[in-house]
Motif scaffolding. Structure first.
Motif, PDB file in Angstrom:
ATOM      1  N   ALA A  66      -7.331   3.449  -1.748  1.00  0.00           N
ATOM      2  CA  ALA A  66      -6.311   4.149  -2.526  1.00  0.00           C
ATOM      3  C   ALA A  66      -5.038   3.323  -2.644  1.00  0.00           C
ATOM      4  CB  ALA A  66      -5.981   5.491  -1.875  1.00  0.00           C
ATOM      5  N   TRP A  67      -4.312   3.608  -3.716  1.00  0.00           N
ATOM      6  CA  TRP A  67      -2.954   3.091  -3.822  1.00  0.00           C
ATOM      7  C   TRP A  67      -2.088   3.772  -2.765  1.00  0.00           C
ATOM      8  CZ3 TRP A  67      -2.489  -1.110  -6.508  1.00  0.00           C
ATOM      9  CH2 TRP A  67      -3.213  -1.317  -7.683  1.00  0.00           C
ATOM     10  N   ALA A  68      -1.070   3.079  -2.301  1.00  0.00           N
ATOM     11  CA  ALA A  68      -0.136   3.673  -1.344  1.00  0.00           C
ATOM     12  C   ALA A  68       0.447   4.945  -1.940  1.00  0.00           C
ATOM     13  CB  ALA A  68       0.979   2.683  -1.025  1.00  0.00           C
ATOM     14  N   GLY A  69       0.433   6.029  -1.159  1.00  0.00           N
ATOM     15  CA  GLY A  69       0.985   7.290  -1.627  1.00  0.00           C
ATOM     16  C   GLY A  69      -0.032   8.251  -2.202  1.00  0.00           C
ATOM     17  N   TYR A  70      -1.284   7.822  -2.303  1.00  0.00           N
ATOM     18  CA  TYR A  70      -2.300   8.675  -2.920  1.00  0.00           C
ATOM     19  C   TYR A  70      -3.106   9.489  -1.911  1.00  0.00           C
ATOM     20  CZ  TYR A  70      -1.926   7.051  -7.768  1.00  0.00           C
ATOM     21  OH  TYR A  70      -1.506   6.804  -9.055  1.00  0.00           O
ATOM     22  N   ALA A  71      -3.130   9.077  -0.661  1.00  0.00           N
ATOM     23  CA  ALA A  71      -3.906   9.798   0.357  1.00  0.00           C
ATOM     24  C   ALA A  71      -3.051   9.920   1.616  1.00  0.00           C
ATOM     25  CB  ALA A  71      -5.218   9.081   0.643  1.00  0.00           C
ATOM     26  N   GLU A  72      -1.991  10.691   1.510  1.00  0.00           N
ATOM     27  CA  GLU A  72      -1.024  10.814   2.605  1.00  0.00           C
ATOM     28  C   GLU A  72      -1.502  11.822   3.654  1.00  0.00           C
ATOM     29  OE1 GLU A  72       2.042   9.007   3.033  1.00  0.00           O
ATOM     30  OE2 GLU A  72       0.816   7.825   1.649  1.00  0.00           O
ATOM     31  N   ASP A  73      -1.358  11.426   4.934  1.00  0.00           N
ATOM     32  CA  ASP A  73      -1.826  12.266   6.040  1.00  0.00           C
ATOM     33  C   ASP A  73      -0.707  12.648   7.004  1.00  0.00           C
ATOM     34  OD1 ASP A  73      -1.284   9.881   7.295  1.00  0.00           O
ATOM     35  OD2 ASP A  73      -3.326   9.551   8.035  1.00  0.00           O
ATOM     36  N   GLY A  74       0.535  12.481   6.578  1.00  0.00           N
ATOM     37  CA  GLY A  74       1.661  12.838   7.426  1.00  0.00           C
ATOM     38  C   GLY A  74       2.172  11.723   8.297  1.00  0.00           C
ATOM     39  N   LYS A  97      -8.264   3.113   3.176  1.00  0.00           N
ATOM     40  CA  LYS A  97      -7.826   1.722   3.106  1.00  0.00           C
ATOM     41  C   LYS A  97      -6.847   1.617   1.942  1.00  0.00           C
ATOM     42  CE  LYS A  97      -7.718  -2.830   3.344  1.00  0.00           C
ATOM     43  NZ  LYS A  97      -7.011  -3.543   4.440  1.00  0.00           N
ATOM     44  N   VAL A  98      -5.584   1.321   2.238  1.00  0.00           N
ATOM     45  CA  VAL A  98      -4.589   1.169   1.178  1.00  0.00           C
ATOM     46  C   VAL A  98      -4.704  -0.235   0.601  1.00  0.00           C
ATOM     47  CG1 VAL A  98      -2.126   1.109   0.646  1.00  0.00           C
ATOM     48  CG2 VAL A  98      -3.024   2.855   2.194  1.00  0.00           C
ATOM     49  N   ALA A  99      -4.840  -0.314  -0.716  1.00  0.00           N
ATOM     50  CA  ALA A  99      -4.956  -1.600  -1.407  1.00  0.00           C
ATOM     51  C   ALA A  99      -3.681  -1.882  -2.178  1.00  0.00           C
ATOM     52  CB  ALA A  99      -6.153  -1.597  -2.345  1.00  0.00           C
ATOM     53  N   GLY A 100      -3.343  -3.151  -2.276  1.00  0.00           N
ATOM     54  CA  GLY A 100      -2.107  -3.535  -2.948  1.00  0.00           C
ATOM     55  C   GLY A 100      -2.279  -3.952  -4.390  1.00  0.00           C
ATOM     56  N   THR A 101      -3.514  -4.310  -4.787  1.00  0.00           N
ATOM     57  CA  THR A 101      -3.756  -4.761  -6.156  1.00  0.00           C
ATOM     58  C   THR A 101      -5.102  -4.244  -6.638  1.00  0.00           C
ATOM     59  OG1 THR A 101      -4.915  -6.810  -5.548  1.00  0.00           O
ATOM     60  CG2 THR A 101      -2.494  -6.906  -5.662  1.00  0.00           C
ATOM     61  N   SER A 118      -9.292   4.852  -6.079  1.00  0.00           N
ATOM     62  CA  SER A 118      -8.353   5.308  -7.114  1.00  0.00           C
ATOM     63  C   SER A 118      -8.059   4.145  -8.058  1.00  0.00           C
ATOM     64  CB  SER A 118      -7.048   5.812  -6.482  1.00  0.00           C
ATOM     65  OG  SER A 118      -6.406   4.771  -5.748  1.00  0.00           O
ATOM     66  N   ALA A 119      -9.005   3.817  -8.914  1.00  0.00           N
ATOM     67  CA  ALA A 119      -8.933   2.607  -9.735  1.00  0.00           C
ATOM     68  C   ALA A 119      -8.037   2.770 -10.952  1.00  0.00           C
ATOM     69  CB  ALA A 119     -10.331   2.224 -10.193  1.00  0.00           C
ATOM     70  N   SER A 120      -7.255   1.732 -11.221  1.00  0.00           N
ATOM     71  CA  SER A 120      -6.491   1.654 -12.461  1.00  0.00           C
ATOM     72  C   SER A 120      -7.368   1.047 -13.557  1.00  0.00           C
ATOM     73  CB  SER A 120      -5.235   0.805 -12.262  1.00  0.00           C
ATOM     74  OG  SER A 120      -4.335   1.429 -11.364  1.00  0.00           O
ATOM     75  N   GLY A 121      -6.861   1.095 -14.776  1.00  0.00           N
ATOM     76  CA  GLY A 121      -7.666   0.677 -15.919  1.00  0.00           C
ATOM     77  C   GLY A 121      -8.013  -0.792 -15.959  1.00  0.00           C
ATOM     78  N   TRP A 304      -0.395   2.756 -16.659  1.00  0.00           N
ATOM     79  CA  TRP A 304      -1.603   2.963 -15.883  1.00  0.00           C
ATOM     80  C   TRP A 304      -1.996   4.424 -15.872  1.00  0.00           C
ATOM     81  CZ3 TRP A 304       0.515   6.164 -12.333  1.00  0.00           C
ATOM     82  CH2 TRP A 304       1.871   5.950 -12.004  1.00  0.00           C
ATOM     83  N   SER A 305      -3.284   4.628 -15.959  1.00  0.00           N
ATOM     84  CA  SER A 305      -3.870   5.949 -15.768  1.00  0.00           C
ATOM     85  C   SER A 305      -4.973   5.749 -14.731  1.00  0.00           C
ATOM     86  CB  SER A 305      -4.459   6.485 -17.073  1.00  0.00           C
ATOM     87  OG  SER A 305      -5.168   7.687 -16.845  1.00  0.00           O
ATOM     88  N   ASP A 306      -4.724   6.227 -13.528  1.00  0.00           N
ATOM     89  CA  ASP A 306      -5.657   5.972 -12.430  1.00  0.00           C
ATOM     90  C   ASP A 306      -6.803   6.977 -12.423  1.00  0.00           C
ATOM     91  OD1 ASP A 306      -4.121   3.839 -11.672  1.00  0.00           O
ATOM     92  OD2 ASP A 306      -2.991   4.952 -10.162  1.00  0.00           O
ATOM     93  N   THR A 307      -7.951   6.499 -11.996  1.00  0.00           N
ATOM     94  CA  THR A 307      -9.174   7.294 -12.015  1.00  0.00           C
ATOM     95  C   THR A 307      -9.853   7.228 -10.649  1.00  0.00           C
ATOM     96  OG1 THR A 307      -9.518   6.744 -14.360  1.00  0.00           O
ATOM     97  CG2 THR A 307     -11.416   7.585 -13.132  1.00  0.00           C
ATOM     98  N   TRP A 308     -10.156   8.387 -10.085  1.00  0.00           N
ATOM     99  CA  TRP A 308     -10.944   8.405  -8.844  1.00  0.00           C
ATOM    100  C   TRP A 308     -12.409   8.223  -9.206  1.00  0.00           C
ATOM    101  CZ3 TRP A 308      -9.533   7.868  -3.967  1.00  0.00           C
ATOM    102  CH2 TRP A 308      -8.191   8.110  -3.620  1.00  0.00           C
TER     103      TRP A 308
END
Length: 407
Positions: A66-74, A97-101, A118-121, A304-308
């Motif tokens: 996921a991109w940072a901020g997409y799967a927050e656990d507190g 796993k947070v990915a940067g690119t 959470s893939a971008s186009g 960007w329009s992200d897609t799971w």
């Protein structure tokens, strides 16, 4: 089975990135705001796979990219947590796993160790063509029905009218600037291209081959004789013009960024004063008292329009589907949108945001705004703008050119 799938994936990927002849597009629309896009018109055939017809018992675990901020656990903020409620409801323990690119996401998906991404186009078509992402049965994701129509079945999340994921959210790539250093306030990408010399060494740009589309978009508006209709559908002449513009820009770039926190620091220190940005960067920088603003330039922007997407090798597919439905459910989609700084995908999320003006601020249902945004779409030889009399430059060549631009 594995050998057959690998061969089919290689064939499809070759057609996507390295084909030498330009095939026809069904409708051939571009990626601008999704308004003129042509679902299923990409001109390549993905590996043959089927989406599940039903779900079984959840496996107790799901591994996400996921991109940072997409799967927050507190763990980053105790008040921001939609992972633990998901685990409690479904019994699926989340590992993220947070990915940067986007390139990192593509490489991680190839390992087969992850269930969803959470893939971008600029990554999604590569994942589809390589056989790393599977078709998705949207009937098994009940909250999909409330996703904005403009995000469904688009060229970056579907092929030949088959869905390959669930839209998460969307946003524009903005022009951010230091209000104390860049005057008058810019309203055009000219600030980072033709006028970049005014801020030599303090211009910043997104570090990705897909950034070539930003130069193409600027040329589309300022050099109409080039005939660019879609910044992701460039013939060789158009591509060469965009690359030339970026090579000129390179002399004025102080830093190419991919880590958004580094860009925040650069704008705070003044090492960067103008360049491409995201809403989350603006939010963070302003929250840390940096004197910055951002604008959607008059030429429009990329975005960007992200897609799971679900991995074709997912070991926990049922938990993955549960996650797809959870992340796009109204309340959770609202939480993600507000935390990250984006427009939610689910229209009902607008009723759940803590800030009642959030969806208006982020243009969630503003069709006119999104028509100005050309969402990231993987460039392929079959021209996405509908031309059938020429070949467009595929993404593999964008990657090569990007190395030359920076080098």
């Amino acid at each position: 089975m594995r050998a057959t799938r690998t061969l089919m994936a290689a064939t499809a990927l070759g057609g996507l990135l390295l084909a030498t002849a330009c095939g026809s597009s069904d409708d051939g629309g571009g990626g601008g705001g999704g308004a003129k896009s042509a679902p299923g018109g990409q001109g390549f055939t993905p590996p043959k796979m089927s989406a599940p017809k039903s779900l079984g018992k959840t496996e107790g675990k799901v591994n996400l990219i996921a991109w940072a901020g997409y799967a927050e656990d507190g763990s980053n903020d105790p008040k921001v947590d939609w992972v633990h409620p998901f685990e409690k409801r479904t019994g699926c323990q989340v590992s993220t796993k947070v990915a940067g690119t986007s390139d990192e996401m593509v490489n991680l998906m190839k390992t087969g160790q992850y269930d969803a991404v959470s893939a971008s186009g600029d990554a999604s078509l590569r994942l589809i063509a390589s056989g790393d992402a599977a078709p998705v049965n949207t009937d098994l994701v009940p909250n999909y029905r409330d996703v904005f129509p403009g995000l469904k079945m688009q060229p970056w999340n579907s092929v030949k009218k088959v869905a390959y994921g669930i839209p998460h959210g969307r946003g524009a790539n903005l022009l951010m600037y230091r209000t104390d250093k860049v005057k008058p306030a810019p309203d055009s990408w000219k600030a980072v291209f033709d006028d970049a010399g005014r801020h030599k060494g303090r211009v910043t740009a997104y570090d990705s081959p897909i950034y070539i589309a930003d130069a193409a978009l600027y040329l589309m508006k300022t050099k109409p004789d080039l005939g660019i209709k879609d910044p992701y559908a460039l013939d060789q002449k158009q591509f060469d013009a965009a690359v030339s513009l970026l090579k000129k820009q390179n002399a004025n770039v102080g830093e190419y960024w991919s880590d958004y926190l580094k860009e925040v620091s650069a704008f705070k220190s003044g090492d960067s004063v103008v360049g491409t940005s995201w809403q989350v960067i603006l939010n963070t920088a302003q929250g840390e008292k940096a004197p910055v603003k951002a604008v959607l330039p008059k030429e429009g922007s990329t975005g960007w329009s992200d897609t799971w997407m679900v991995s074709a090798k997912a070991e926990h597919p049922d938990c993955a589907y549960k996650w797809l439905d959870w992340i796009v459910s109204p309340k959770v989609n609202a939480q993600v949108a507000e935390y990250f700084g984006e427009a939610p995908a689910n229209a009902k999320a607008c009723e759940e945001t803590s800030d009642p003006k959030h969806c208006a601020t982020y243009h969630a249902d503003d069709a006119a705004y999104w028509k100005k945004v050309h969402f990231w779409t993987t460039p392929i030889p079959q021209c996405l703008d509908g031309r059938t009399d020429t070949k467009c430059v595929p993404y593999a060549k964008w990657v090569q050119a990007w190395t030359e631009i920076k080098g």
